[in-house]
Design a protein around this motif. Structure first.
Motif, PDB file in Angstrom:
ATOM      1  N   THR A  17       0.862  -1.177   0.000  1.00 25.01           N
ATOM      2  CA  THR A  17       0.000   0.000   0.000  1.00 25.01           C
ATOM      3  C   THR A  17       0.904   1.234   0.000  1.00 25.01           C
ATOM      4  O   THR A  17       2.097   1.153   0.319  1.00 25.01           O
ATOM      5  CB  THR A  17      -0.938   0.020   1.218  1.00 25.01           C
ATOM      6  N   GLU A  18       0.327   2.377  -0.342  1.00 25.22           N
ATOM      7  CA  GLU A  18       1.119   3.603  -0.442  1.00 25.22           C
ATOM      8  C   GLU A  18       1.871   3.909   0.857  1.00 25.22           C
ATOM      9  O   GLU A  18       3.026   4.334   0.830  1.00 25.22           O
ATOM     10  CB  GLU A  18       0.216   4.777  -0.811  1.00 25.22           C
ATOM     11  N   ASP A  19       1.230   3.646   1.993  1.00 22.91           N
ATOM     12  CA  ASP A  19       1.883   3.910   3.280  1.00 22.91           C
ATOM     13  C   ASP A  19       2.741   2.739   3.766  1.00 22.91           C
ATOM     14  O   ASP A  19       3.315   2.792   4.843  1.00 22.91           O
ATOM     15  CB  ASP A  19       0.852   4.272   4.341  1.00 22.91           C
ATOM     16  N   ARG A  20       2.799   1.667   2.978  1.00 18.25           N
ATOM     17  CA  ARG A  20       3.567   0.448   3.259  1.00 18.25           C
ATOM     18  C   ARG A  20       3.066  -0.301   4.495  1.00 18.25           C
ATOM     19  O   ARG A  20       3.729  -1.193   4.993  1.00 18.25           O
ATOM     20  CB  ARG A  20       5.070   0.733   3.390  1.00 18.25           C
ATOM     21  N   HIS A  21       1.898   0.044   4.990  1.00 16.28           N
ATOM     22  CA  HIS A  21       1.346  -0.659   6.156  1.00 16.28           C
ATOM     23  C   HIS A  21       1.010  -2.112   5.806  1.00 16.28           C
ATOM     24  O   HIS A  21       1.243  -3.025   6.593  1.00 16.28           O
ATOM     25  CB  HIS A  21       0.109   0.063   6.691  1.00 16.28           C
ATOM     26  N   ILE A  22       0.447  -2.335   4.608  1.00 10.68           N
ATOM     27  CA  ILE A  22       0.115  -3.683   4.128  1.00 10.68           C
ATOM     28  C   ILE A  22       1.129  -4.052   3.059  1.00 10.68           C
ATOM     29  O   ILE A  22       1.369  -3.295   2.114  1.00 10.68           O
ATOM     30  CB  ILE A  22      -1.306  -3.743   3.528  1.00 10.68           C
ATOM     31  N   ARG A  23       1.704  -5.249   3.206  1.00 14.40           N
ATOM     32  CA  ARG A  23       2.692  -5.735   2.253  1.00 14.40           C
ATOM     33  C   ARG A  23       2.385  -7.187   1.921  1.00 14.40           C
ATOM     34  O   ARG A  23       2.384  -8.027   2.809  1.00 14.40           O
ATOM     35  CB  ARG A  23       4.103  -5.588   2.840  1.00 14.40           C
ATOM     36  N   HIS A  24       2.091  -7.451   0.654  1.00 15.05           N
ATOM     37  CA  HIS A  24       1.830  -8.817   0.184  1.00 15.05           C
ATOM     38  C   HIS A  24       3.044  -9.281  -0.607  1.00 15.05           C
ATOM     39  O   HIS A  24       3.395  -8.669  -1.609  1.00 15.05           O
ATOM     40  CB  HIS A  24       0.646  -8.844  -0.794  1.00 15.05           C
ATOM     41  N   GLU A  25       3.643 -10.354  -0.172  1.00 16.38           N
ATOM     42  CA  GLU A  25       4.716 -10.945  -0.960  1.00 16.38           C
ATOM     43  C   GLU A  25       4.174 -12.198  -1.616  1.00 16.38           C
ATOM     44  O   GLU A  25       3.834 -13.170  -0.949  1.00 16.38           O
ATOM     45  CB  GLU A  25       5.931 -11.278  -0.103  1.00 16.38           C
ATOM     46  N   LEU A  26       4.059 -12.150  -2.940  1.00 16.46           N
ATOM     47  CA  LEU A  26       3.599 -13.302  -3.719  1.00 16.46           C
ATOM     48  C   LEU A  26       4.834 -14.099  -4.114  1.00 16.46           C
ATOM     49  O   LEU A  26       5.676 -13.631  -4.881  1.00 16.46           O
ATOM     50  CB  LEU A  26       2.832 -12.840  -4.954  1.00 16.46           C
ATOM     51  N   LEU A  27       4.962 -15.287  -3.554  1.00 18.05           N
ATOM     52  CA  LEU A  27       6.137 -16.130  -3.776  1.00 18.05           C
ATOM     53  C   LEU A  27       5.954 -16.988  -5.026  1.00 18.05           C
ATOM     54  O   LEU A  27       4.826 -17.291  -5.417  1.00 18.05           O
ATOM     55  CB  LEU A  27       6.360 -17.003  -2.540  1.00 18.05           C
ATOM     56  N   PRO A  28       7.039 -17.412  -5.653  1.00 19.97           N
ATOM     57  CA  PRO A  28       6.934 -18.182  -6.892  1.00 19.97           C
ATOM     58  C   PRO A  28       6.292 -19.555  -6.727  1.00 19.97           C
ATOM     59  O   PRO A  28       5.855 -20.146  -7.712  1.00 19.97           O
ATOM     60  CB  PRO A  28       8.374 -18.322  -7.376  1.00 19.97           C
ATOM     61  N   ASP A  29       6.187 -20.063  -5.499  1.00 25.30           N
ATOM     62  CA  ASP A  29       5.598 -21.381  -5.273  1.00 25.30           C
ATOM     63  C   ASP A  29       4.099 -21.304  -4.955  1.00 25.30           C
ATOM     64  O   ASP A  29       3.528 -22.232  -4.388  1.00 25.30           O
ATOM     65  CB  ASP A  29       6.344 -22.123  -4.166  1.00 25.30           C
TER      66      ASP A  29
END
Length: 84
Positions: A17-29
């Motif tokens: 998110t713009e404020d970096r509060h939410i961060r989703h890391e989509l992994l290759p697996d």
């Protein structure tokens, strides 16, 4: 999808998110890690992308979805941008 295709898929990586509060890391697996504020591993689970649509299945049983449009991930009322 092959391992190589997953690793180079355009949606694999970190979305924030713009404020970096939410961060989703989509992994290759086809796994994901969602961080919220100071909680680095707030949610863990798997995901599946079909076209520009993403479905999430949290390890606790929670489900969610979202859509990629013009390089932006719209998910559960949030707007996430790809961090490079």
């Amino acid at each position: 999808m092959t391992d190589e295709a997953r690793a180079t898929h355009p949606y694999v990586g970190l979305w924030v998110t713009e404020d970096r509060h939410i961060r989703h890391e989509l992994l290759p697996d086809n796994r994901y890690v969602e961080a919220r504020g100071n909680r680095e591993r707030a949610y863990l689970g798997r995901y599946e992308v079909t076209g520009s649509h993403i479905e999430y299945w949290d390890d606790t049983g929670f489900t969610a979805d979202g859509d990629f449009r013009d390089g932006i991930l719209y998910h559960a009322g949030m707007v996430l941008h790809r961090e490079r």
